[in-house]
Design a protein around this motif. Structure first.
Motif, PDB file in Angstrom:
ATOM      1  N   PHE A  47      -2.439  43.149 -64.240  1.00 27.94           N
ATOM      2  CA  PHE A  47      -3.312  43.805 -65.225  1.00 27.94           C
ATOM      3  C   PHE A  47      -2.460  43.935 -66.477  1.00 27.94           C
ATOM      4  CE2 PHE A  47      -5.776  44.827 -61.532  1.00 27.94           C
ATOM      5  CZ  PHE A  47      -7.082  45.016 -61.973  1.00 27.94           C
ATOM      6  N   SER A  48      -2.427  42.852 -67.274  1.00 29.38           N
ATOM      7  CA  SER A  48      -1.509  42.820 -68.414  1.00 29.38           C
ATOM      8  C   SER A  48      -2.313  42.666 -69.711  1.00 29.38           C
ATOM      9  CB  SER A  48      -0.476  41.700 -68.212  1.00 29.38           C
ATOM     10  OG  SER A  48      -1.112  40.434 -68.059  1.00 29.38           O
ATOM     11  N   ILE A  49      -2.022  41.635 -70.465  1.00 24.40           N
ATOM     12  CA  ILE A  49      -2.736  41.411 -71.736  1.00 24.40           C
ATOM     13  C   ILE A  49      -3.237  39.964 -71.747  1.00 24.40           C
ATOM     14  CG2 ILE A  49      -1.448  43.159 -73.039  1.00 24.40           C
ATOM     15  CD1 ILE A  49       0.271  40.864 -74.190  1.00 24.40           C
ATOM     16  N   PRO A  50      -4.283  39.680 -72.547  1.00 25.39           N
ATOM     17  CA  PRO A  50      -4.867  38.330 -72.526  1.00 25.39           C
ATOM     18  C   PRO A  50      -3.835  37.224 -72.735  1.00 25.39           C
ATOM     19  CG  PRO A  50      -6.264  39.811 -73.801  1.00 25.39           C
ATOM     20  CD  PRO A  50      -5.038  40.615 -73.424  1.00 25.39           C
ATOM     21  N   GLU A  51      -2.877  37.425 -73.630  1.00 21.63           N
ATOM     22  CA  GLU A  51      -1.895  36.373 -73.963  1.00 21.63           C
ATOM     23  C   GLU A  51      -0.928  36.108 -72.803  1.00 21.63           C
ATOM     24  OE1 GLU A  51      -2.374  39.171 -75.805  1.00 21.63           O
ATOM     25  OE2 GLU A  51      -3.730  38.191 -77.226  1.00 21.63           O
ATOM     26  N   ALA A  52      -0.758  37.074 -71.897  1.00 24.29           N
ATOM     27  CA  ALA A  52       0.248  36.941 -70.833  1.00 24.29           C
ATOM     28  C   ALA A  52      -0.347  36.517 -69.500  1.00 24.29           C
ATOM     29  CB  ALA A  52       0.972  38.280 -70.653  1.00 24.29           C
ATOM     30  N   ALA A  53      -1.641  36.709 -69.316  1.00 25.22           N
ATOM     31  CA  ALA A  53      -2.220  36.581 -67.969  1.00 25.22           C
ATOM     32  C   ALA A  53      -2.007  35.194 -67.360  1.00 25.22           C
ATOM     33  CB  ALA A  53      -3.715  36.904 -68.016  1.00 25.22           C
ATOM     34  N   PHE A  54      -2.302  34.135 -68.111  1.00 24.29           N
ATOM     35  CA  PHE A  54      -2.203  32.795 -67.507  1.00 24.29           C
ATOM     36  C   PHE A  54      -0.763  32.473 -67.106  1.00 24.29           C
ATOM     37  CE2 PHE A  54      -1.677  28.145 -67.800  1.00 24.29           C
ATOM     38  CZ  PHE A  54      -2.486  27.792 -66.730  1.00 24.29           C
ATOM     39  N   ASN A  62       3.337  29.144 -58.784  1.00 26.08           N
ATOM     40  CA  ASN A  62       4.507  28.248 -58.651  1.00 26.08           C
ATOM     41  C   ASN A  62       5.550  28.819 -57.697  1.00 26.08           C
ATOM     42  OD1 ASN A  62       3.813  26.037 -60.299  1.00 26.08           O
ATOM     43  ND2 ASN A  62       4.150  27.299 -62.125  1.00 26.08           N
ATOM     44  N   ASN A  63       5.499  30.135 -57.497  1.00 26.94           N
ATOM     45  CA  ASN A  63       6.460  30.824 -56.630  1.00 26.94           C
ATOM     46  C   ASN A  63       5.889  31.081 -55.232  1.00 26.94           C
ATOM     47  OD1 ASN A  63       9.069  32.387 -56.742  1.00 26.94           O
ATOM     48  ND2 ASN A  63       7.703  33.985 -55.995  1.00 26.94           N
ATOM     49  N   ASN A  64       4.651  30.572 -55.010  1.00 29.25           N
ATOM     50  CA  ASN A  64       3.982  30.781 -53.723  1.00 29.25           C
ATOM     51  C   ASN A  64       3.685  32.255 -53.423  1.00 29.25           C
ATOM     52  OD1 ASN A  64       2.741  29.614 -51.597  1.00 29.25           O
ATOM     53  ND2 ASN A  64       4.548  29.585 -50.264  1.00 29.25           N
ATOM     54  N   THR A  65       3.441  33.028 -54.472  1.00 28.55           N
ATOM     55  CA  THR A  65       3.082  34.449 -54.308  1.00 28.55           C
ATOM     56  C   THR A  65       1.583  34.596 -54.573  1.00 28.55           C
ATOM     57  OG1 THR A  65       5.249  35.057 -55.207  1.00 28.55           O
ATOM     58  CG2 THR A  65       3.570  36.803 -55.134  1.00 28.55           C
ATOM     59  N   PRO A  66       0.808  35.108 -53.593  1.00 27.88           N
ATOM     60  CA  PRO A  66      -0.625  35.335 -53.848  1.00 27.88           C
ATOM     61  C   PRO A  66      -0.813  36.247 -55.057  1.00 27.88           C
ATOM     62  CG  PRO A  66      -0.096  35.669 -51.522  1.00 27.88           C
ATOM     63  CD  PRO A  66       1.214  35.518 -52.243  1.00 27.88           C
ATOM     64  N   ILE A  67      -1.851  35.970 -55.845  1.00 26.89           N
ATOM     65  CA  ILE A  67      -2.008  36.709 -57.104  1.00 26.89           C
ATOM     66  C   ILE A  67      -3.447  37.216 -57.279  1.00 26.89           C
ATOM     67  CG2 ILE A  67      -2.035  34.416 -58.255  1.00 26.89           C
ATOM     68  CD1 ILE A  67      -1.163  37.654 -60.065  1.00 26.89           C
ATOM     69  N   VAL A  68      -3.543  38.510 -57.563  1.00 25.24           N
ATOM     70  CA  VAL A  68      -4.817  39.167 -57.895  1.00 25.24           C
ATOM     71  C   VAL A  68      -4.765  39.434 -59.392  1.00 25.24           C
ATOM     72  CG1 VAL A  68      -6.169  41.295 -57.599  1.00 25.24           C
ATOM     73  CG2 VAL A  68      -4.927  40.312 -55.636  1.00 25.24           C
ATOM     74  N   SER A  69      -5.712  38.902 -60.154  1.00 26.30           N
ATOM     75  CA  SER A  69      -5.689  39.152 -61.602  1.00 26.30           C
ATOM     76  C   SER A  69      -6.956  39.840 -62.071  1.00 26.30           C
ATOM     77  CB  SER A  69      -5.508  37.862 -62.394  1.00 26.30           C
ATOM     78  OG  SER A  69      -5.573  38.177 -63.781  1.00 26.30           O
ATOM     79  N   GLY A  70      -6.762  40.931 -62.833  1.00 22.04           N
ATOM     80  CA  GLY A  70      -7.899  41.646 -63.426  1.00 22.04           C
ATOM     81  C   GLY A  70      -7.867  41.621 -64.935  1.00 22.04           C
ATOM     82  N   THR A  71      -6.855  40.969 -65.500  1.00 22.58           N
ATOM     83  CA  THR A  71      -6.768  40.925 -66.973  1.00 22.58           C
ATOM     84  C   THR A  71      -7.956  40.156 -67.535  1.00 22.58           C
ATOM     85  OG1 THR A  71      -4.371  40.878 -66.742  1.00 22.58           O
ATOM     86  CG2 THR A  71      -5.257  40.292 -68.897  1.00 22.58           C
ATOM     87  N   THR A  72      -8.517  40.673 -68.619  1.00 25.65           N
ATOM     88  CA  THR A  72      -9.668  39.998 -69.252  1.00 25.65           C
ATOM     89  C   THR A  72      -9.204  39.268 -70.519  1.00 25.65           C
ATOM     90  OG1 THR A  72     -10.182  42.087 -70.355  1.00 25.65           O
ATOM     91  CG2 THR A  72     -11.403  41.575 -68.355  1.00 25.65           C
ATOM     92  N   GLY A  73     -10.075  38.398 -71.035  1.00 21.47           N
ATOM     93  CA  GLY A  73      -9.816  37.763 -72.325  1.00 21.47           C
ATOM     94  C   GLY A  73      -8.952  36.516 -72.287  1.00 21.47           C
ATOM     95  N   TRP A  74      -8.753  35.912 -71.108  1.00 23.02           N
ATOM     96  CA  TRP A  74      -7.909  34.699 -71.018  1.00 23.02           C
ATOM     97  C   TRP A  74      -8.662  33.546 -70.328  1.00 23.02           C
ATOM     98  CZ3 TRP A  74      -6.855  32.473 -66.249  1.00 23.02           C
ATOM     99  CH2 TRP A  74      -7.243  33.238 -65.141  1.00 23.02           C
ATOM    100  N   LEU A  75      -9.983  33.677 -70.153  1.00 26.43           N
ATOM    101  CA  LEU A  75     -10.700  32.769 -69.230  1.00 26.43           C
ATOM    102  C   LEU A  75     -10.869  31.341 -69.727  1.00 26.43           C
ATOM    103  CD1 LEU A  75     -13.384  34.745 -67.279  1.00 26.43           C
ATOM    104  CD2 LEU A  75     -11.027  34.225 -66.716  1.00 26.43           C
ATOM    105  N   ASP A  76     -10.487  31.059 -70.985  1.00 27.21           N
ATOM    106  CA  ASP A  76     -10.470  29.663 -71.431  1.00 27.21           C
ATOM    107  C   ASP A  76      -9.501  28.843 -70.557  1.00 27.21           C
ATOM    108  OD1 ASP A  76      -8.542  31.361 -72.583  1.00 27.21           O
ATOM    109  OD2 ASP A  76      -8.067  29.889 -74.133  1.00 27.21           O
ATOM    110  N   TYR A  78      -9.078  29.573 -67.201  1.00 25.04           N
ATOM    111  CA  TYR A  78      -9.389  29.849 -65.789  1.00 25.04           C
ATOM    112  C   TYR A  78      -9.371  28.565 -64.943  1.00 25.04           C
ATOM    113  CZ  TYR A  78     -11.956  31.250 -61.602  1.00 25.04           C
ATOM    114  OH  TYR A  78     -12.332  31.469 -60.294  1.00 25.04           O
ATOM    115  N   ASN A  79      -9.972  27.495 -65.467  1.00 23.72           N
ATOM    116  CA  ASN A  79     -10.025  26.245 -64.682  1.00 23.72           C
ATOM    117  C   ASN A  79      -8.630  25.684 -64.430  1.00 23.72           C
ATOM    118  OD1 ASN A  79     -12.758  26.384 -64.431  1.00 23.72           O
ATOM    119  ND2 ASN A  79     -13.181  25.064 -66.201  1.00 23.72           N
ATOM    120  N   ASP A  80      -7.716  25.875 -65.377  1.00 27.68           N
ATOM    121  CA  ASP A  80      -6.321  25.430 -65.170  1.00 27.68           C
ATOM    122  C   ASP A  80      -5.675  26.245 -64.038  1.00 27.68           C
ATOM    123  OD1 ASP A  80      -6.710  23.740 -67.273  1.00 27.68           O
ATOM    124  OD2 ASP A  80      -5.645  24.973 -68.736  1.00 27.68           O
TER     125      ASP A  80
END
Ligand SMILES: NC(=O)C1=CN([C@@H]2O[C@H](COP(=O)(O)OP(=O)(O)OC[C@H]3O[C@@H](n4cnc5c(N)ncnc54)[C@H](OP(=O)(O)O)[C@@H]3O)[C@@H](O)[C@H]2O)C=CC1
Ligand SMILES: O=C(O)C1=N[C@H](C(=O)O)C[C@H](O)C1
Length: 233
Positions: A47-54, A62-76, A78-80
């Protein structure tokens, strides 16, 4: 679970308190992930900022750590993120709103849009209200609601902030002190108004949903949504 908190602001701190109550351990809390090592974490919650989420999500995958993301504003991007998760055989869940109530509200919105689809008498009005520190507008939740209306109502083809244009879901975004998050959808005709509304009373509902999602995701691989977590069909 050993949890890494990527973003230790209002949501990071709320998640920390609730996760500890549920018996989890916080092994990392940071506002800058560039120097941090995820190797001690079973799962990360961003839960960070739009510029940092991706970047945060990519680092976890890349580190094989499961990730839950709730940060908004970065969905351009999302497909990547989805492509990277598949490539790495990783585990990733994103929700614009993790609260259990909003997950149900999304389903109500979809059903209502379908039922209203043929009724030309009604025009839609979507409003979101949040605290004044919020960086993005409209909220991620409002965008999810608008996109679902566009997918399920024949009249609407796009959304915009404060618009009178035809075929457009107009979103009004208000900023008021100390409002955790309110979303309201109104269908207005000359003779009546039909509305549905979700009001968060605090940030605890978002935090609980994110932790429940993390508990569910930790031993899985794939790309998921809160509908998977709550088994909503
Ligand atoms: N999906 C959901 O259910 C919900 C989503 N949200 C979303 O979550 C996000 C965070 O919300 P909130 O906690 O209220 O915001 P805050 O501003 O309180 O917290 C964000 C934190 O992220 C930190 N940060 C900045 N850069 C990075 C980085 N590279 N890596 C990790 N952390 C970083 C900030 O540090 P600094 O201050 O030093 O820049 C800050 O402490 C927003 O996008 C919001 O819309 C919020 C509630 C619910
Ligand atoms: O920034 C917030 O606070 C919130 N952000 C999310 C959003 O953008 O929809 C979810 C919630 O409404 C609170």
């Amino acid at each position: 679970m050993k949890i890494a908190l990527l973003g230790y602001g209002k949501m990071g701190k709320t998640i920390e308190a609730l996760a500890i109550k549920r018996g989890h351990t916080i092994v990392l809390k940071c506002d800058d992930t560039s120097e941090n090592d995820l190797k001690n974490a079973d799962i990360a919650i961003d839960f960070s900022i739009p510029e940092a989420a991706f970047n945060n999500i990519s680092k976890c995958l890349n580190n094989n750590t499961p990730i839950v993301s709730g940060t908004t504003g970065w969905l351009d991007k999302y497909n990547d993120a989805v492509a990277l998760c598949k490539d790495k055989d990783g585990a990733f869940i994103y929700a614009s709103n993790f609260s259990l109530g909003v997950t149900i509200f999304f389903e109500l919105n979809k059903t209502l849009a379908k039922m209203m689809s043929n009724l030309k008498e009604y025009t839609i009005d979507l409003e979101e209200i949040h605290h004044t520190q919020k960086l993005d507008a409209p909220s991620g939740t409002a965008i999810t609601l608008a996109e679902s209306i566009i997918d399920n109502h024949q009249k609407y083809t796009q959304w915009k902030l404060d618009s009178n244009a035809e075929n457009t879901v107009s979103i009004s975004a208000k900023r008021l002190d100390n409002v955790p998050g309110t979303h309201r959808i109104k269908y207005v005709s000359a003779v009546d108004t039909l509305e549905i509304k979700h009001t968060a009373h605090s940030r605890e509902g978002f935090a609980l949903g994110a932790i429940v999602a993390a508990e569910w995701l930790v031993d899985k691989t794939g790309v998921f949504t809160m509908k998977d977590v709550l088994n909503i069909r």
